[in-house]
Design a protein around this motif. Structure first.
Motif, PDB file in Angstrom:
ATOM      1  N   GLY D 108       1.190  -0.908  -0.135  1.00 30.18           N
ATOM      2  CA  GLY D 108      -0.362   0.080   0.166  1.00 30.18           C
ATOM      3  C   GLY D 108       1.117   1.405  -0.011  1.00 30.18           C
ATOM      4  O   GLY D 108       0.520   1.710  -0.963  1.00 30.18           O
ATOM      5  N   ALA D 109       1.655   1.798   1.197  1.00 25.91           N
ATOM      6  CA  ALA D 109       2.553   2.549   0.634  1.00 25.91           C
ATOM      7  C   ALA D 109       3.356   3.142  -0.151  1.00 25.91           C
ATOM      8  O   ALA D 109       3.796   3.993  -0.691  1.00 25.91           O
ATOM      9  CB  ALA D 109       3.619   2.396   2.403  1.00 25.91           C
ATOM     10  N   GLY D 110       3.927   1.068  -0.753  1.00 26.71           N
ATOM     11  CA  GLY D 110       4.557   1.355  -2.137  1.00 26.71           C
ATOM     12  C   GLY D 110       3.617   2.250  -3.389  1.00 26.71           C
ATOM     13  O   GLY D 110       4.233   3.100  -3.726  1.00 26.71           O
ATOM     14  N   GLY D 111       2.829   2.292  -3.503  1.00 20.65           N
ATOM     15  CA  GLY D 111       1.689   2.313  -4.039  1.00 20.65           C
ATOM     16  C   GLY D 111       1.578   3.404  -4.406  1.00 20.65           C
ATOM     17  O   GLY D 111       1.733   4.809  -4.786  1.00 20.65           O
ATOM     18  N   GLY D 112       1.051   3.855  -2.999  1.00 19.27           N
ATOM     19  CA  GLY D 112       1.501   5.063  -2.640  1.00 19.27           C
ATOM     20  C   GLY D 112       2.586   6.224  -3.127  1.00 19.27           C
ATOM     21  O   GLY D 112       2.639   8.027  -3.423  1.00 19.27           O
ATOM     22  N   LEU D 113       3.560   6.242  -1.827  1.00 25.54           N
ATOM     23  CA  LEU D 113       4.909   6.642  -2.790  1.00 25.54           C
ATOM     24  C   LEU D 113       5.124   6.720  -4.700  1.00 25.54           C
ATOM     25  O   LEU D 113       5.457   8.051  -5.172  1.00 25.54           O
ATOM     26  CB  LEU D 113       6.203   5.741  -2.567  1.00 25.54           C
ATOM     27  N   ILE D 114       4.937   5.765  -5.392  1.00 25.36           N
ATOM     28  CA  ILE D 114       4.484   5.544  -6.921  1.00 25.36           C
ATOM     29  C   ILE D 114       3.390   6.765  -7.252  1.00 25.36           C
ATOM     30  O   ILE D 114       4.213   8.152  -7.281  1.00 25.36           O
ATOM     31  CB  ILE D 114       4.166   4.717  -7.770  1.00 25.36           C
ATOM     32  N   ASN D 115       2.535   7.356  -6.333  1.00 31.09           N
ATOM     33  CA  ASN D 115       2.082   8.209  -6.929  1.00 31.09           C
ATOM     34  C   ASN D 115       2.032   9.667  -6.080  1.00 31.09           C
ATOM     35  O   ASN D 115       2.510  10.558  -7.172  1.00 31.09           O
ATOM     36  CB  ASN D 115       0.552   8.128  -5.852  1.00 31.09           C
ATOM     37  N   GLY D 116       3.237   9.824  -5.371  1.00 36.25           N
ATOM     38  CA  GLY D 116       3.678  11.144  -4.461  1.00 36.25           C
ATOM     39  C   GLY D 116       4.585  11.121  -6.204  1.00 36.25           C
ATOM     40  O   GLY D 116       4.524  12.720  -6.493  1.00 36.25           O
ATOM     41  N   LEU D 117       5.514  10.032  -5.793  1.00 39.09           N
ATOM     42  CA  LEU D 117       6.977  11.066  -6.875  1.00 39.09           C
ATOM     43  C   LEU D 117       6.237  10.939  -8.861  1.00 39.09           C
ATOM     44  O   LEU D 117       6.741  12.042  -8.591  1.00 39.09           O
ATOM     45  CB  LEU D 117       7.435   9.608  -6.833  1.00 39.09           C
ATOM     46  N   LEU D 118       5.579  10.445  -8.997  1.00 43.11           N
ATOM     47  CA  LEU D 118       4.983  10.708 -10.667  1.00 43.11           C
ATOM     48  C   LEU D 118       4.468  11.714 -10.420  1.00 43.11           C
ATOM     49  O   LEU D 118       4.264  12.932 -11.430  1.00 43.11           O
ATOM     50  CB  LEU D 118       3.955   9.733 -10.263  1.00 43.11           C
ATOM     51  N   THR D 119       3.005  12.878  -9.274  1.00 38.35           N
ATOM     52  CA  THR D 119       2.668  13.796  -8.920  1.00 38.35           C
ATOM     53  C   THR D 119       4.124  14.954  -9.008  1.00 38.35           C
ATOM     54  O   THR D 119       3.923  15.597  -9.367  1.00 38.35           O
ATOM     55  CB  THR D 119       2.323  13.710  -7.983  1.00 38.35           C
ATOM     56  N   VAL D 120       5.007  14.495  -7.888  1.00 35.87           N
ATOM     57  CA  VAL D 120       5.895  15.792  -8.056  1.00 35.87           C
ATOM     58  C   VAL D 120       6.989  16.081  -9.246  1.00 35.87           C
ATOM     59  O   VAL D 120       7.546  17.163  -9.240  1.00 35.87           O
ATOM     60  CB  VAL D 120       6.857  15.688  -6.671  1.00 35.87           C
ATOM     61  N   ARG D 121       7.129  14.299  -8.904  1.00 34.75           N
ATOM     62  CA  ARG D 121       8.427  14.595 -10.794  1.00 34.75           C
ATOM     63  C   ARG D 121       7.820  15.388 -11.808  1.00 34.75           C
ATOM     64  O   ARG D 121       8.452  16.331 -12.175  1.00 34.75           O
ATOM     65  CB  ARG D 121       8.956  13.833 -10.326  1.00 34.75           C
ATOM     66  N   THR D 122       6.376  14.761 -12.416  1.00 32.03           N
ATOM     67  CA  THR D 122       6.320  15.462 -13.517  1.00 32.03           C
ATOM     68  C   THR D 122       5.530  16.343 -13.247  1.00 32.03           C
ATOM     69  O   THR D 122       5.313  17.482 -14.415  1.00 32.03           O
ATOM     70  CB  THR D 122       5.349  14.754 -13.749  1.00 32.03           C
ATOM     71  N   GLY D 123       4.941  17.210 -11.814  1.00 26.24           N
ATOM     72  CA  GLY D 123       4.121  18.372 -12.128  1.00 26.24           C
ATOM     73  C   GLY D 123       2.793  18.418 -12.678  1.00 26.24           C
ATOM     74  O   GLY D 123       2.364  19.109 -12.799  1.00 26.24           O
ATOM     75  N   ILE D 124       2.317  16.492 -13.567  1.00 25.03           N
ATOM     76  CA  ILE D 124       0.995  16.645 -13.745  1.00 25.03           C
ATOM     77  C   ILE D 124       0.205  16.379 -12.420  1.00 25.03           C
ATOM     78  O   ILE D 124       0.385  15.920 -11.419  1.00 25.03           O
ATOM     79  CB  ILE D 124       1.229  15.054 -14.145  1.00 25.03           C
ATOM     80  N   ASN D 125      -0.985  16.740 -12.981  1.00 18.12           N
ATOM     81  CA  ASN D 125      -1.873  16.708 -11.935  1.00 18.12           C
ATOM     82  C   ASN D 125      -2.267  15.386 -11.135  1.00 18.12           C
ATOM     83  O   ASN D 125      -2.071  14.631 -12.022  1.00 18.12           O
ATOM     84  CB  ASN D 125      -3.405  17.776 -12.617  1.00 18.12           C
ATOM     85  N   GLY D 126      -2.365  15.502 -10.019  1.00 14.69           N
ATOM     86  CA  GLY D 126      -2.711  14.564  -9.332  1.00 14.69           C
ATOM     87  C   GLY D 126      -3.679  13.206  -9.747  1.00 14.69           C
ATOM     88  O   GLY D 126      -3.846  12.230  -9.413  1.00 14.69           O
ATOM     89  N   PHE D 127      -4.705  14.420 -10.376  1.00 18.05           N
ATOM     90  CA  PHE D 127      -6.099  13.668 -10.534  1.00 18.05           C
ATOM     91  C   PHE D 127      -6.156  12.141 -11.136  1.00 18.05           C
ATOM     92  O   PHE D 127      -5.856  11.478 -11.678  1.00 18.05           O
ATOM     93  CB  PHE D 127      -7.110  14.697 -10.959  1.00 18.05           C
ATOM     94  N   ILE D 128      -5.359  12.803 -12.471  1.00 17.52           N
ATOM     95  CA  ILE D 128      -5.035  12.363 -13.529  1.00 17.52           C
ATOM     96  C   ILE D 128      -3.621  11.226 -13.235  1.00 17.52           C
ATOM     97  O   ILE D 128      -4.039   9.815 -14.062  1.00 17.52           O
ATOM     98  CB  ILE D 128      -3.802  13.140 -14.802  1.00 17.52           C
ATOM     99  N   ILE D 129      -3.031  11.594 -12.535  1.00 21.24           N
ATOM    100  CA  ILE D 129      -1.383   9.998 -12.215  1.00 21.24           C
ATOM    101  C   ILE D 129      -2.423   9.004 -11.651  1.00 21.24           C
ATOM    102  O   ILE D 129      -2.320   8.180 -11.374  1.00 21.24           O
ATOM    103  CB  ILE D 129      -0.545  10.948 -10.865  1.00 21.24           C
ATOM    104  N   THR D 130      -3.005   9.594 -10.483  1.00 20.81           N
ATOM    105  CA  THR D 130      -4.314   8.803  -9.256  1.00 20.81           C
ATOM    106  C   THR D 130      -5.453   7.491 -10.670  1.00 20.81           C
ATOM    107  O   THR D 130      -5.613   6.697 -10.006  1.00 20.81           O
ATOM    108  CB  THR D 130      -4.277   8.733  -8.279  1.00 20.81           C
ATOM    109  N   LEU D 131      -5.591   9.043 -11.368  1.00 20.64           N
ATOM    110  CA  LEU D 131      -6.600   8.164 -12.266  1.00 20.64           C
ATOM    111  C   LEU D 131      -5.201   6.919 -12.943  1.00 20.64           C
ATOM    112  O   LEU D 131      -6.888   5.764 -13.279  1.00 20.64           O
ATOM    113  CB  LEU D 131      -7.425   8.733 -12.845  1.00 20.64           C
TER     114      LEU D 131
END
Ligand SMILES: Nc1ncnc2c1ncn2[C@@H]1O[C@H](COP(=O)(O)OP(=O)(O)OP(=O)(O)O)[C@@H](O)[C@H]1O
Ligand SMILES: Nc1ncnc2c1ncn2[C@@H]1O[C@H](COP(=O)(O)OP(=O)(O)OP(=O)(O)O)[C@@H](O)[C@H]1O
Ligand SMILES: [Mg+2]
Ligand SMILES: [Mg+2]
Lengths: 343, 318, 511, 323
Positions: D108-131
């Motif tokens: 679970g934490a790993g999945g969350g970490l992936i979400n977080g890293l993708l969001t801040v590294r790419t600067g793409i809206n978290g909505f799209i990333i997590t979708l």
């Protein structure tokens, strides 16, 4: 230097094109892949099935796109779609209205529900995400309560007949309907004051307002349009299935965002790409069908769709960043924060 | 034959598990090129139809389909027929008018009726019972309700059906609703008749968890949990269906139809159900402590009976 | 600690904010950093505090080169700052905001009593009346400013950068701040002090560095050898004198806009004034005086609750901005170009045509890009907007050219009355003159302008008459004699009448 | 910009998050208790508390991303993935229960970490990333299980899911502990405060030396961790690891925090109010069953509830004079 009216000099225009070209390239690539690996992929049977689901995906994508244009979201698309579907079923089967009338009324219902969203959003000033999140379950719940989730399956035979109709052996007329809608949207956003106002309202509501754009009105209209489009997507499924059933629309969320986002429409608002949305939908449908035909599909399909979306948005993002880097010295998000601060 | 036959459930559900083996056996016994068990990723019509379409593209020549949506499936079936690919409705029926050759499954009405009978007997002929049913959208649910009501009414008043609880054929829903039911009314009710797979399992579990042997349960299908409950006296019995037989005989019939050697008899002795004119019963029987050990063989017997007599009973063959 | 700025340069889209800036900040000195709006002061401070990274040049601390990748690095190096814009967490208490950088903890847990007592210490240096337990969102702007200062002090840094710390506080609090500044300096700390208020600068700083258009105009001059005139000359690159506006004859008989005892939902009290045809009516005041708000009320963006507004003699009530523009030909150019003025991502073409879309649309509501160009192109040439193409995204233009585009928008709209708020904030000196002349020209062509500006010379250059606003009310009206000294003295007199202790606030502004 | 010292009682009452919820809950309890004798029976209370557990943690999972002005559309998908992972580890690989649970939480934490890293590294809206990641997680889930649940879980584990002390299910323990820990974390620890600071004003936080990106990643990671915890609880509750676990979490996950007054803009959340919101939702659902009401009404009422809540929040904002 004196300004030239040369529209080809507009960078964002170039960016848009490069995005579309890239997308088209990817699609062609996959078609190559699938055709060579699974000849059945281009069988007229599969092409027909493909064109039919493509039609629906495109319209679902449009429905989200017009709201993204205002910088908002519409999570209620699926619910509005199914409400329209059940309404049409009721009108045709129980009331026995002629098909066109029933369809028209169903579309009206969709538009009305969309208008309701827009109205509440503008009046309350609450984020469209929350409002449509709530209205999604309101509409769905209402529909279920009224319909008791009973399928309308005794629709006039013409419905199913039209859904099965093939042009040129493998093109569903539904696809042409979808493309016609697309054309209309191009006109709206390129050549009408209304379309421009919607985009302006999305790009910078405050500035638009101060420039005399009735922003609230623009937002409400966008949502109304979104509702109507969701309804038409639902009705397309009625044609396809020859029945109006409550399960329609439950899984629209992902595709509704996939198509426009892949197509380069900005979540921030202010820019849409109709052609992009069509290509985005085409990519998604191609993958779904292709992966299924190649037996990879089925259970792993979801994973691939997710990864592709990620890949696509990132590629797009980095092209954008690169473009900005050339003019801007630094980590690009700061400049945006600056200007976003008081907005 | 060189037919490729696909057996397609409405979605992932433990009930269909035996189809896989049945398919393999059929392929072996009748020398069919392939009988594959293909499961849609989720219980969604569009996923099922897309799967069917893709399988056609992959050159499958016959389909045994459980219509997750009794109506929705028909548009797909029409296309299959248009490409003269034969199809059967297995385990559940498609709503007439339909182009499936026939429907081969459990006579749900009968099964529910017998189940309720058994429950009433376990109750000593009187008491209040609750009916745990599957999806409301599934027309069979309506049939089962009627059957339960009928069996109860035959006790002229001694047994009353307090409530039909529907849409319990998913773990979360079943868990929530059945526990809520027991929470609210466990003292008012004497018996539970379940006509869907998952509520049977959940009810068996809950009763065990409550440690309540007063409430009698008659379930459906032979999930291990239910069988254990019967062994330990938390359940009076369960109605076995014949999924294996459905897959096995279904594949056999599809092979004959797809090979073009046989067609469905016009005057075949089909059963008429509210859903379809052309229904064939795949057999059902009550599992209780008595036959818990042997019921599998009984089902096998039924299956072979149906299979051997099938050709001349329902088909015209050159 | 010695901080050396060496050949620093920084570019933003369309602007070179800083170019080859070099000077030194020494321990135990108060170093004033001066310059007009947009000179690059804040940008320089953001670079020193690690928020931006320089495109050219480098920073040295005690002679050793440093590369700050984030504010944390700068803070770690002993540099703290009060930035120009609010930087507080609205829902945190004053105390926590002050101590946010390093909250005192007892075994991993924040010790809030300690937080508040610590915060108290630093707050008391300037204003003991603020309660450390109130949430910041409940404070007034001035109070927020003080919290910002206390927050910067709490780091007990060796270099303290203050970007317009006195912009929105009263003279009383300012004096307290200066006392602290002097003490810190005597303790051997280095203080960089940014202000537009010459008097303050003369009063407390030891040396002064002046930026003009992002370049050094005077580096580290001892204040003793400077005087007001020298500094201003360095700042604006010319003798401080009022530019010639040409002969302006305004027909005072035709009143296009008149406010009679107007009170607004934003808190204005009986505001009355007359704007004549072809006139430039100045509206001067300190930050927070309520000028922008008044403008918003006049264009229907806020309600007028009593009194009446007359346009061309007949009373009107304006429900919303679109009506103001379409029906009453009344336009507003916001003080905040980026957030409210222009649609930065859209091309010049549609930014100019936006206000006339409805009008140029065909019966079916159709418009083509050609239609828009027909409107935009002549104006772009008339106003000499520097751009490769009319399709260029406005965000990519320099501040001055952006401002020209917003003016062009209103010329296109064919407004008769134009309210211009801070027209030259962040605009370089040359474009500034160009825009001044432009404003003069459009009024000569019959437009009437209500000019909001915090830039005294600008005001005295442009305005025919000057309304002085204080606390959301009109303090008085003055005929503009265009003679700087007496004018500014008179205006300041009106502003400070009543609030005697208020700091002199000529050239008050905010970026 | 009014000081909130001189507020009338009414204003002060309106001004706190949970006031309205508390009232609603009391009303709900009283009416149901009077309408149905069964409502307050021990077993029914047990049933309610039991359905409360998972939802609460799911709500917290979403709440943490909302706190930093982000969203996590992948709570459900991640939950499903963890659920089947834990089930698989216990059934197929025979991991001991604690080990399986820890691995589940890690996933679970790993999945969350992936979400977080993708969001801040790419600067793409978290909505799209997590979708997108949501679809990916679900894909893995389905791909591994082919949607076949894991039924044979260790008895001890299942027993925990069903066990109870009178009306109190064992299941209630984890959520309660988590709630307390979370409240403490957000109120009294440095990372907790930093999380709220970043949500409240990202730029200010950054200027104050708070590692903005790091904090956002942390929020996503914690969100994933909680989604995992919720999933494990759900498995224990159902006694089987269903691949379908989590599919219906999304609406709930947003509904509870928002009804609890959380601001999408970030920086403003309340553990207590969110918990109360969940209580209210559970009461309503249970009431529906008792009153034998059409289950579809739950959908409907949930939507209505959200609208009512946001409406009330705005009203409160106006009354209390705070922006
Ligand atoms: N984030 C940014 N993006 C683009 N341009 C910027 C940005 N920040 C500043 N600028 C531009 O850089 C130049 C210098 O701005 P800066 O804020 O440093 O001036 P300043 O001296 O602080 O002015 P003021 O006295 O008004 O605060 C101005 O032209 C401004 O428009
Ligand atoms: N920087 C700021 N941050 C927050 N609130 C502000 C700020 N500046 C002004 N305000 C608020 O807005 C109100 C009016 O400010 P406004 O900006 O309209 O005054 P102004 O006369 O237009 O000054 P300027 O236009 O120079 O900022 C003030 O009461 C103040 O509370
Ligand atoms: Mg500045
Ligand atoms: Mg202003």
């Amino acid at each position: 230097m004196t300004p030239s009216s040369d529209s080809r000099a507009r960078p964002s225009w170039l960016a848009e094109q490069s995005n579309l070209i890239g997308l088209a390239a990817i699609i062609i690539l996959f078609w190559f892949l699938f055709t060579s690996l699974a000849p059945g992929f281009v069988s007229s049977f599969n092409l027909f099935a493909l064109s039919r689901s493509l039609a629906v995906d495109i319209v679902i994508g449009f429905s989200t796109m017009v709201v993204l244009a205002t910088g908002g979201m519409n999570l209620a698309i699926g619910s509005i779609g199914v409400c329209a579907v059940m309404a049409s079923g009721y009108l045709m089967q129980t009331i026995g209205l002629p098909i066109p009338v029933a369809m028209a009324l169903a579309l009206l219902l969709g538009a009305f529900l969309g208008w309701l969203n827009g109205f509440v959003i503008v009046r309350s000033g609450v984020n469209s995400f929350i409002i449509t999140l709530a209205s999604a379950s309101l509409f769905l719940g209402g529909m279920l309560i009224l319909s008791k989730a009973q399928t309308f399956n005794a629709l006039p035979p013409e419905i199913a007949a039209f859904g099965r109709m093939r042009w040129g052996g493998f093109v569903s007329p539904l696809l042409l309907v979808a493309l016609a809608i697309g054309a209309a949207l191009v006109v709206l956003f390129r050549f009408t004051a209304l379309g421009r106002e919607i985009l302006a309202a999305g790009a910078n509501p405050r500035a638009a307002e101060l420039s005399g754009v009735p922003v609230g009105r623009a937002i409400i209209i966008a949502h109304t349009l979104s509702g109507a489009l969701a309804a038409s997507a639902g009705l397309m499924l009625v044609f396809r299935l020859g029945a109006a059933m409550p399960s329609i629309g439950q899984d629209w969320l992902l595709p509704s965002f996939l198509a426009p986002v892949l197509g380069g429409t900005l979540l921030a608002g202010g820019f849409v790409s109709v052609v992009g949305t069509i290509l985005g939908a085409l990519l998604v449908t191609t993958l779904r069908s292709g992966l299924l035909v190649m037996q990879i599909g089925n259970f792993w399909l979801q994973l691939f769709l997710g990864l592709i979306l990620l890949a696509a948005v990132m590629i797009d993002r980095y092209r954008g960043v690169y473009a900005e880097r050339r003019s801007l010295g630094r980590k690009t998000n700061l400049g945006r924060k600056e200007s976003g601060r008081r907005a | 034959s060189d037919n490729k036959i696909a057996l397609i459930p409405g979605g992932p559900h433990p009930y269909f598990a035996p189809w896989e083996q049945a398919g393999k056996d059929a392929a072996k016994d009748f020398g069919i090129a392939a009988v594959d068990f293909k499961v849609p990723a989720e219980w969604k019509l569009n996923l099922q139809t897309e799967l069917v379409e893709s399988l056609v593209t992959q050159g499958y020549t016959a389909f045994g389909i459980f219509p997750g949506d009794a109506v929705g499936i028909n548009s797909t079936v029409e296309e299959l027929t248009a490409n003269n690919i034969p199809s059967l409705a297995l385990a559940g029926c498609a709503q007439d008018p339909t182009k499936v050759s026939f429907c081969f499954g459990t006579d749900v009405y009968n099964s529910a009726y017998l189940g309720t009978k058994a429950l009433i007997e376990a109750l000593g002929g009187k008491g209040k019972i609750v009916h745990l049913a599957g999806l409301l959208v599934d027309p069979n649910t309506k049939l089962r309700m009627d059957a339960v009501e009928k069996a109860a009414s035959e006790t002229n008043g001694a047994v009353t059906v307090v409530q039909h609880i529907t849409d319990t054929d998913a773990q979360e829903a079943a868990d929530q609703k059945i526990n809520a039911l027991l929470g609210a009314q466990k003292d008012e009710i004497d018996g539970l008749i379940s006509t869907a797979y998952i509520p049977s399992v959940v009810a068996a579990k809950s009763l065990r968890n409550l440690g309540d042997k007063r409430i009698k349960l008659v379930g459906i299908d032979d999930d291990q949990i239910v069988l254990d409950a019967i062994k330990d006296g938390f359940a009076a019995g369960t109605m076995a269906q014949n999924p294996y037989g459905q897959g096995y005989v279904g594949a056999y019939a599809l092979d004959l139809l797809a090979s073009g050697t046989c067609t469905v008899k016009a005057d075949a002795p089909f059963v008429k159900t509210p859903q379809t004119e052309r229904f064939i019963d795949s057999g059902t029987l009550l599992i209780s402590n008595a036959n818990a050990a042997t019921y599998k063989d009984d089902l096998k017997k039924i299956t072979t009976e149906i299979q051997t007599s099938f050709k001349d009973k329902y088909l015209d063959c050159k | 600690m010695r901080l050396t700025i060496e050949g620093i340069g920084k570019d933003f889209p369309g602007v070179t904010a800083l170019d080859d800036v070099s000077f030194e900040i020494l321990p135990g000195e108060t170093h004033a950093l001066m310059g007009e709006n947009g000179a690059g002061k804040s940008t320089l401070i953001k670079i020193i505090t690690g928020l931006y990274r320089p495109d050219r040049g480098r920073l040295l601390v005690d002679g050793k080169p440093v590369d700050f990748t984030s504010p944390r690095d700068a803070i770690a190096a002993g540099i703290s700052a009060v930035h120009q814009e609010r930087n507080l967490i609205p829902r945190f208490t004053v105390g926590e905001n002050i101590m946010i950088e390093r909250p005192p903890t007892r075994n991993g847990v924040i010790d809030f009593d300690k937080v508040h007592s610590e915060a108290r210490r630093f707050l008391d240096m300037i204003d003991p009346t603020i309660d450390t337990r109130t949430e910041v969102r409940h404070l007034s702007v001035a109070q927020m400013q003080i919290v910002e200062i206390a927050k910067a002090l709490s780091l007990e840094a060796r270099v303290l950068l203050l970007d317009e710390p006195t912009a929105s506080i009263t003279g009383h609090e300012a004096d307290a701040l200066f006392a602290v500044v002097r003490r810190l300096r005597d303790e051997g700390k280095a203080i960089v002090f940014v202000s537009h208020k010459l008097e303050e600068v003369m009063a407390i700083s030891d040396r002064v560095t002046v930026l003009r258009d992002g370049r050094i105009a005077a580096a580290g001059q001892p204040i003793a050898q400077m005087d007001r005139g020298k500094i201003v000359t360095a700042m604006i690159g010319r003798e401080e004198r009022v530019a010639e506006m040409g002969t302006r004859s305004v027909d005072r008989t035709k009143t296009v806009m008149e406010a009679r005892n107007v009170a607004t939902s934003l808190g204005h009290k009986n505001v009355s004034f007359q704007l004549h045809k072809g006139e430039i009516l100045g509206l001067y005041g300190l930050v927070g005086a309520g000028r922008t708000e008044l403008a918003r009320a006049l264009i229907g963006d806020a309600r007028i609750v009593s009194g009446e507004l007359r346009l061309n003699g007949n009373p009107v009530t304006i429900p919303d901005v679109p009506t103001a523009i379409r029906r009453h030909r009344l336009g507003y150019i916001s003080e905040d170009r980026k957030a409210e003025g222009l649609i930065l991502t859209h091309p010049i073409r549609s930014n100019i045509a936006i206000s006339v879309w409805r009008r140029i649309a065909s019966a079916l509501g159709l418009i083509t890009r050609a239609d828009e160009r027909r409107i935009a192109h002549p104006l772009v040439e008339k106003l000499e907007v520097k751009t490769p193409s009319i399709e260029q995204a406005v965000g990519k233009l320099s501040g001055g050219n952006q401002q020209k585009v917003s003016i062009a928008k209103w010329l296109a709209a064919g407004v008769e009355i134009l309210i211009i708020d801070e027209p030259t904030v962040g605009i370089d000196i040359k474009t500034k003159t160009a825009i001044h002349e432009l404003i003069g020209e459009i009024t000569r062509e019959g437009l009437s302008v209500l000019l909001i500006s915090s830039d005294m010379p600008e005001m005295i250059t442009l305005a025919d008459r000057i309304l002085v606003m204080r606390d959301f009310a009109i303090a008085g009206t003055i005929e503009n004699t265009r003679r700087y000294e007496p004018m500014s003295r008179e205006i300041m007199g009106l502003i400070h009448a009543g609030s005697a202790d208020a700091a002199p606030a000529a050239e008050t502004a905010h970026g | 910009m009014s000081q909130n010292r001189n507020l009338t009682f009414g204003q002060r009452f309106l001004a706190n998050e949970w006031s309205a919820l508390a009232v609603a809950i009391v009303i709900g309890l009283v009416t149901l208790a009077t309408l149905s004798s069964a409502f307050l029976t021990e077993f029914n209370l047990y049933v309610m508390l039991r359905s409360f557990c998972v939802v609460l943690i799911v709500a917290f999972a979403q709440m943490l991303t909302l706190a930093v002005g982000q969203m996590n559309l992948s709570v459900g998908a991640l939950g499903g993935l963890v659920a089947i992972a834990v089930g698989g580890m216990m059934e197929k690989w025979g991991f001991p229960v604690p080990v399986a649970i820890l691995c589940g939480l890690a996933i679970g934490a790993g999945g969350g970490l992936i979400n977080g890293l993708l969001t801040v590294r790419t600067g793409i809206n978290g909505f799209i990333i997590t979708l997108a990641t949501a679809s990916a997680f679900t894909g893995i889930n389905l791909g591994i299980t082919e949607s076949i649940p894991f039924y044979n879980l260790p008895a001890s584990f299942v027993a925990f899911g069903t066990g109870r002390i009178s009306a109190l299910p064992y299941l209630l323990l984890p959520p309660v502990l988590i709630a307390i820990a979370l409240a403490f974390f957000l109120a009294r620890t440095v990372p907790g405060r930093q999380l709220l600071a970043v949500g409240g004003n990202p730029q200010a936080a950054e200027l104050s030396g708070i590692p903005r990106d790091g904090v956002i990643v942390m929020a996503h990671t914690l969100s994933g961790l909680l989604a995992g915890a919720a999933a494990i609880l759900a498995v224990a509750q159902l006694g089987s690891a269903q691949p379908s676990i989590g599919v219906d979490w999304l609406l709930m996950s947003f509904a509870a925090p928002i009804i609890g007054g959380a601001a999408l803009a970030g920086g403003h959340i309340s553990v207590a109010a969110t918990a109360l919101a969940v209580v209210l939702i559970v009461i309503i659902q249970n009431g529906m069953v008792l009153a034998k009401v059409d289950p579809y009404w739950v959908q409907f009422l949930l939507g209505a509830l959200i609208l009512a809540a946001v409406g009330l929040n705005r009203l409160r904002a106006v009354r209390a004079g705070g922006a």
